[in-house]
Design a protein around this motif. Structure first.
Motif, PDB file in Angstrom:
ATOM      1  N   ASP A  60      49.858  57.371  77.683  1.00 36.99           N
ATOM      2  CA  ASP A  60      50.703  57.567  76.561  1.00 36.99           C
ATOM      3  C   ASP A  60      51.365  59.076  76.258  1.00 36.99           C
ATOM      4  OD1 ASP A  60      49.937  55.152  75.318  1.00 36.99           O
ATOM      5  OD2 ASP A  60      48.394  55.901  73.829  1.00 36.99           O
ATOM      6  N   VAL A  61      50.922  59.897  77.338  1.00 35.03           N
ATOM      7  CA  VAL A  61      51.449  61.139  77.604  1.00 35.03           C
ATOM      8  C   VAL A  61      51.744  61.399  79.047  1.00 35.03           C
ATOM      9  CG1 VAL A  61      51.380  63.612  77.359  1.00 35.03           C
ATOM     10  CG2 VAL A  61      50.315  61.732  75.529  1.00 35.03           C
ATOM     11  N   GLN A  62      53.130  61.047  79.535  1.00 38.45           N
ATOM     12  CA  GLN A  62      53.493  61.198  80.798  1.00 38.45           C
ATOM     13  C   GLN A  62      54.446  62.369  81.134  1.00 38.45           C
ATOM     14  OE1 GLN A  62      55.362  57.319  81.761  1.00 38.45           O
ATOM     15  NE2 GLN A  62      53.392  56.239  81.021  1.00 38.45           N
ATOM     16  N   LEU A  63      53.980  63.075  82.300  1.00 37.13           N
ATOM     17  CA  LEU A  63      54.863  64.083  83.065  1.00 37.13           C
ATOM     18  C   LEU A  63      56.201  63.716  83.521  1.00 37.13           C
ATOM     19  CD1 LEU A  63      55.350  67.150  83.206  1.00 37.13           C
ATOM     20  CD2 LEU A  63      53.938  66.881  85.594  1.00 37.13           C
ATOM     21  N   VAL A  64      57.390  63.957  83.054  1.00 40.80           N
ATOM     22  CA  VAL A  64      58.555  63.493  83.602  1.00 40.80           C
ATOM     23  C   VAL A  64      58.988  64.520  84.650  1.00 40.80           C
ATOM     24  CG1 VAL A  64      61.018  62.815  83.406  1.00 40.80           C
ATOM     25  CG2 VAL A  64      59.441  62.409  81.668  1.00 40.80           C
ATOM     26  N   GLY A  65      58.716  65.546  84.638  1.00 37.47           N
ATOM     27  CA  GLY A  65      59.409  66.611  85.503  1.00 37.47           C
ATOM     28  C   GLY A  65      59.146  68.272  85.047  1.00 37.47           C
ATOM     29  N   VAL A  66      59.376  68.978  86.039  1.00 37.43           N
ATOM     30  CA  VAL A  66      59.311  70.472  85.655  1.00 37.43           C
ATOM     31  C   VAL A  66      60.373  71.116  86.298  1.00 37.43           C
ATOM     32  CG1 VAL A  66      58.055  72.836  85.830  1.00 37.43           C
ATOM     33  CG2 VAL A  66      56.731  70.535  85.585  1.00 37.43           C
ATOM     34  N   GLY A  67      61.297  71.677  85.484  1.00 44.55           N
ATOM     35  CA  GLY A  67      62.372  72.433  86.087  1.00 44.55           C
ATOM     36  C   GLY A  67      62.300  73.875  86.026  1.00 44.55           C
ATOM     37  N   PRO A  68      63.588  74.789  86.085  1.00 42.18           N
ATOM     38  CA  PRO A  68      63.776  76.124  86.233  1.00 42.18           C
ATOM     39  C   PRO A  68      63.264  76.439  84.911  1.00 42.18           C
ATOM     40  CG  PRO A  68      65.712  74.986  86.549  1.00 42.18           C
ATOM     41  CD  PRO A  68      64.906  73.725  86.068  1.00 42.18           C
ATOM     42  N   GLN A  69      62.478  77.838  85.089  1.00 44.26           N
ATOM     43  CA  GLN A  69      62.082  78.690  84.042  1.00 44.26           C
ATOM     44  C   GLN A  69      60.737  77.919  83.296  1.00 44.26           C
ATOM     45  OE1 GLN A  69      65.423  79.909  81.574  1.00 44.26           O
ATOM     46  NE2 GLN A  69      65.978  81.363  82.987  1.00 44.26           N
ATOM     47  N   GLY A  70      60.108  76.971  84.117  1.00 43.51           N
ATOM     48  CA  GLY A  70      59.035  76.438  83.697  1.00 43.51           C
ATOM     49  C   GLY A  70      59.136  75.247  82.330  1.00 43.51           C
TER      50      GLY A  70
ATOM     51  N   VAL B 191      60.294  68.333  75.257  1.00 40.62           N
ATOM     52  CA  VAL B 191      60.763  69.486  76.081  1.00 40.62           C
ATOM     53  C   VAL B 191      59.908  70.705  75.789  1.00 40.62           C
ATOM     54  CG1 VAL B 191      62.557  71.240  76.896  1.00 40.62           C
ATOM     55  CG2 VAL B 191      63.007  68.507  76.449  1.00 40.62           C
ATOM     56  N   LEU B 192      59.282  71.403  76.502  1.00 38.28           N
ATOM     57  CA  LEU B 192      58.298  72.405  76.493  1.00 38.28           C
ATOM     58  C   LEU B 192      58.827  73.581  77.644  1.00 38.28           C
ATOM     59  CD1 LEU B 192      54.942  70.667  76.528  1.00 38.28           C
ATOM     60  CD2 LEU B 192      56.143  71.251  74.627  1.00 38.28           C
ATOM     61  N   GLY B 193      58.280  74.820  77.220  1.00 38.43           N
ATOM     62  CA  GLY B 193      58.320  75.936  78.369  1.00 38.43           C
ATOM     63  C   GLY B 193      59.724  76.347  78.788  1.00 38.43           C
ATOM     64  N   SER B 194      60.670  76.165  77.831  1.00 39.41           N
ATOM     65  CA  SER B 194      62.159  76.595  78.243  1.00 39.41           C
ATOM     66  C   SER B 194      61.824  77.901  77.301  1.00 39.41           C
ATOM     67  CB  SER B 194      63.091  75.887  77.817  1.00 39.41           C
ATOM     68  OG  SER B 194      63.023  75.423  76.369  1.00 39.41           O
ATOM     69  N   ASN B 195      63.205  78.764  77.273  1.00 33.12           N
ATOM     70  CA  ASN B 195      63.202  79.797  76.287  1.00 33.12           C
ATOM     71  C   ASN B 195      63.309  79.575  74.798  1.00 33.12           C
ATOM     72  OD1 ASN B 195      62.859  81.576  78.609  1.00 33.12           O
ATOM     73  ND2 ASN B 195      65.320  81.595  79.119  1.00 33.12           N
ATOM     74  N   GLU B 196      63.455  78.307  74.469  1.00 30.01           N
ATOM     75  CA  GLU B 196      63.219  77.874  73.075  1.00 30.01           C
ATOM     76  C   GLU B 196      62.312  77.156  72.534  1.00 30.01           C
ATOM     77  OE1 GLU B 196      66.828  75.418  73.047  1.00 30.01           O
ATOM     78  OE2 GLU B 196      68.238  77.122  73.371  1.00 30.01           O
ATOM     79  N   PRO B 197      62.061  77.184  71.386  1.00 25.81           N
ATOM     80  CA  PRO B 197      60.885  76.554  70.901  1.00 25.81           C
ATOM     81  C   PRO B 197      60.656  74.905  71.272  1.00 25.81           C
ATOM     82  CG  PRO B 197      61.782  77.677  69.273  1.00 25.81           C
ATOM     83  CD  PRO B 197      62.890  77.665  70.517  1.00 25.81           C
ATOM     84  N   PRO B 198      59.618  74.219  71.255  1.00 23.61           N
ATOM     85  CA  PRO B 198      59.487  72.970  71.864  1.00 23.61           C
ATOM     86  C   PRO B 198      60.370  72.057  71.054  1.00 23.61           C
ATOM     87  CG  PRO B 198      57.291  74.173  71.623  1.00 23.61           C
ATOM     88  CD  PRO B 198      58.181  74.792  71.173  1.00 23.61           C
ATOM     89  N   ARG B 199      60.691  70.958  71.749  1.00 25.73           N
ATOM     90  CA  ARG B 199      61.673  69.957  70.964  1.00 25.73           C
ATOM     91  C   ARG B 199      60.989  68.672  71.231  1.00 25.73           C
ATOM     92  NH1 ARG B 199      65.241  72.722  74.129  1.00 25.73           N
ATOM     93  NH2 ARG B 199      66.195  70.736  74.930  1.00 25.73           N
TER      94      ARG B 199
END
Length: 446
Positions: free
Chosen positions: A385-395, A411-419
């Motif tokens: 039910d919770v699957q990792l798609v990929g990790v990009g630049p800046q985490g 979307v997590l871990g970017s310079n912006e809040p989670p979306r």
């Protein structure tokens, strides 16, 4: 089960005696011994008429309802300890939070125990408070030995009501807003009376801003320099019985305008606080910023130990606590965040510090209150039910989370809040905290 059941053996009463009246508030505490809740305070009110005006206003808050479909909240709570009493209550819609503080100068008596309990504000007691004169002596006793609890076996007493879970979540949200507020305006006694005269008539359905014009408080539909956003200014009419009695009135607000508060200094150790949510139809739900804190679980013994260590109304200074117990700053920060998120810390605006609140419920019960967090953890029960798609630049991390008949992208871990792409997050844009899909992604990959 959505509500807590609690009960009283008898109603709160005002007993008339030749030597003076005694106010007895029936108490409830889930974690009290089976023999009944202990007496927290007994003594005399130094200014019973003024204290009665504050308690009557608190009762008005409890009886008020600014959203028609909201269910009724019933009884305020009282926290006793550190030589003071704090009475707290919410409006039935949870959009108004009120607190009456009776400090050492307002009380002449004995604090037998420290603790927090729910109290019964029945109609006869409220009527009796309204009839207290300026000269008659009144003794106050909070808690009685004969108060009984409802156990899991189903013991039932004469008087049984339901305590909504949102009562506890509201404490969490209200203190979080209070802790981030800044003082914006200070009004004198004359200006407080002027504020009462300028309150808009009827129901305010749009944003209203409180400003000072030529030294006189006024309400405006337009924000200006120094203006305080007051959503639903008509709710301030709850203070019509106290504003003329105030020595000073301080107005506070959060930097983002999501909540405001009015603190009335009444003199003689009496202080009244009224906090308002920014929107009338959105109360202090307790499902916002604290969710991410609660997602990171702490050992249960930490919270139990803190609840056993601190006394009600005791000042909580995180830095001093860490130094005293040789704890790292990170550990203290985690503990403080969890205590706040669980409603175990209140916030005193005038003194600008936290105070501890020993809630009358078992800590493990409070931990299970939030449905959004429970739903997020339920998503983790199935690895697919919770699957990792990929990790990009800046985490930057992209996650797929199963919804109802559809997959959502988080979307997590970017310079912006989670979306998240779910309709709930799209509608609120993070203003009411993370959705269950973001929480599930953070729990697994954050």
């Amino acid at each position: 089960m959505t509500d807590f059941a609690y009960a009283y053996d008898q109603a709160s009463t005002l007993i008339h005696r030749t030597e003076g009246d005694t106010l007895l508030l029936a108490a409830y505490a889930e974690n009290a011994p089976a023999t009944g809740a202990a007496c927290f305070f007994r003594g005399q009110l130094r200014n019973p008429w003024l204290a009665a005006r504050g308690l009557t206003t608190l009762a008005k808050v409890v009886a008020s309802r600014f959203v028609p479909q909201s269910a009724a909240l019933r009884d305020p709570i009282v926290t006793a300890g550190a030589e003071r009493l704090r009475f707290e209550a919410f409006s039935s819609c949870n959009g108004v939070y009120a607190r009456l503080d009776l400090g050492p100068d307002a009380l002449d008596g004995e604090f037998v125990h420290s603790g927090t309990t729910n109290v019964d504000f029945n109609e006869p007691m409220v009527n009796a408070l309204s009839r207290i004169s300026r000269t008659e002596p009144v003794r106050l006793s909070v808690g009685q030995q004969e108060v009984t609890l409802e156990h899991a076996a189903g013991h039932v007493t004469e008087r049984k009501v339901a305590l909504p879970e949102r009562w506890l979540r509201g404490l969490t949200a209200a203190q979080d807003y209070l802790a981030h507020m800044e003082e914006r305006l200070t009004l004198s006694r004359v200006q407080a009376a002027q504020l009462l005269q300028t309150l808009p008539a009827g129901t305010s359905r749009t944003d209203t801003y409180l400003v000072l014009r030529g030294g006189r408080p006024a309400f405006s539909p337009v924000a200006g320099p120094g203006a305080v956003r007051v959503g639903g200014a008509h709710r301030l009419r709850l203070l019509d019985g106290l504003l003329p009695l105030s020595e000073t009135v301080r107005i506070y607000a959060t930097p983002d305008g999501q909540a405001s508060a009015v603190v009335l200094t009444l003199g003689g150790g009496h202080e009244f606080l009224l906090a308002l949510s920014a929107e009338v139809n959105r109360g202090f739900s307790g499902e916002g910023a604290q969710l991410e804190t609660l997602a990171e679980e702490l050992p249960a013994e930490w919270l139990t130990g803190a609840n056993n260590l601190f006394q009600s109304n005791e000042t909580f200074n995180p830095t001093l606590f860490g130094l005293t117990h040789d704890l790292s700053r990170a550990t203290v920060a985690r503990l403080c965040a969890h205590l706040s998120a669980l409603g175990l810390l209140g916030f005193d605006l005038r003194e600008n510090q936290y105070f501890y609140r020993r809630l009358p419920f078992k800590t493990e019960r409070i931990l299970k209150l939030n449905p959004r967090l429970k739903n997020a953890r339920a998503l983790l029960d199935n690895a697919d039910d919770v699957q990792l798609v990929g990790v990009g630049p800046q985490g930057r991390t992209e996650v797929r989370v199963r919804g109802t008949g559809v997959w959502h992208t988080v979307v997590l871990g970017s310079n912006e809040p989670p979306r998240c792409t779910c309709p709930w997050f799209t509608g609120h844009q993070g203003q009411r905290g993370p959705c269950k899909h973001i929480l599930a992604a953070q729990l697994r990959f954050g």
